[in-house]
Write a protein that holds these residues in place. Structure first.
Motif, mmCIF file in Angstrom:
data_model
loop_
_atom_site.group_PDB
_atom_site.id
_atom_site.type_symbol
_atom_site.label_atom_id
_atom_site.label_comp_id
_atom_site.label_asym_id
_atom_site.label_seq_id
_atom_site.Cartn_x
_atom_site.Cartn_y
_atom_site.Cartn_z
ATOM 1 N N TYR A 121 0.826 -1.207 0.000
ATOM 2 C CA TYR A 121 0.000 0.000 0.000
ATOM 3 C C TYR A 121 0.856 1.251 0.000
ATOM 4 O O TYR A 121 0.469 2.256 -0.569
ATOM 5 N N GLU A 122 2.003 1.167 0.641
ATOM 6 C CA GLU A 122 2.903 2.318 0.699
ATOM 7 C C GLU A 122 3.326 2.743 -0.710
ATOM 8 O O GLU A 122 3.357 3.931 -1.025
ATOM 9 N N ILE A 123 3.617 1.787 -1.564
ATOM 10 C CA ILE A 123 3.998 2.084 -2.948
ATOM 11 C C ILE A 123 2.824 2.721 -3.680
ATOM 12 O O ILE A 123 2.983 3.723 -4.379
ATOM 13 N N ALA A 124 1.632 2.168 -3.504
ATOM 14 C CA ALA A 124 0.448 2.730 -4.152
ATOM 15 C C ALA A 124 0.180 4.145 -3.659
ATOM 16 O O ALA A 124 -0.151 5.031 -4.449
ATOM 17 N N VAL A 168 -0.059 7.487 -6.004
ATOM 18 C CA VAL A 168 -1.208 8.391 -5.978
ATOM 19 C C VAL A 168 -0.737 9.797 -5.633
ATOM 20 O O VAL A 168 -1.126 10.772 -6.271
ATOM 21 N N GLY A 169 0.117 9.909 -4.641
ATOM 22 C CA GLY A 169 0.640 11.215 -4.236
ATOM 23 C C GLY A 169 1.380 11.920 -5.360
ATOM 24 O O GLY A 169 1.213 13.133 -5.565
ATOM 25 N N LYS A 170 2.165 11.165 -6.085
ATOM 26 C CA LYS A 170 2.911 11.732 -7.213
ATOM 27 C C LYS A 170 1.955 12.280 -8.272
ATOM 28 O O LYS A 170 2.159 13.361 -8.817
ATOM 29 N N SER A 225 -3.037 7.997 3.021
ATOM 30 C CA SER A 225 -3.847 7.465 1.920
ATOM 31 C C SER A 225 -5.110 8.293 1.742
ATOM 32 O O SER A 225 -5.598 8.907 2.677
ATOM 33 N N LEU A 226 -5.625 8.270 0.527
ATOM 34 C CA LEU A 226 -6.925 8.867 0.235
ATOM 35 C C LEU A 226 -7.979 7.773 0.261
ATOM 36 O O LEU A 226 -7.779 6.693 -0.295
#
Length: 81
Positions: free
Chosen positions: A2-5, A9-11, A47-48
């Motif tokens: 999830y950290e990678i996802a 998303v943040g990028k 996370s969103l």
């Protein structure tokens, strides 16, 4: 995983915000939050939730579909590899 996802998303959120010529403070005001929360979203620190994706898209003047498509596209290897 999830950290990678969250980082992806943040990028994408940062990219779309810059394309919209908005500062983090402006997005925060539109979302009714503070600049530090926007920074956490963009860094992947937070996370969103699905509902937040819709609100974020509206704040950026785009669609949730575009955010998700950009995230999806950012995971694909460059063409030809």
């Amino acid at each position: 995983m999830y950290e990678i996802a969250d980082r992806l998303v943040g990028k994408v959120l940062r990219k779309l915000r810059i394309e919209s010529d908005l500062k983090q403070e402006q997005v925060a005001a539109r979302l009714g939050t503070n600049q530090s929360m926007i920074s956490k979203f963009e860094s992947g620190e937070r996370s969103l939730h699905l509902g937040e994706v819709y609100a974020y898209a509206e704040a950026l003047g785009t669609t949730p579909q575009r955010i998700l498509q950009e995230v999806w596209d950012s995971q694909k290897p460059p063409h030809g590899n």
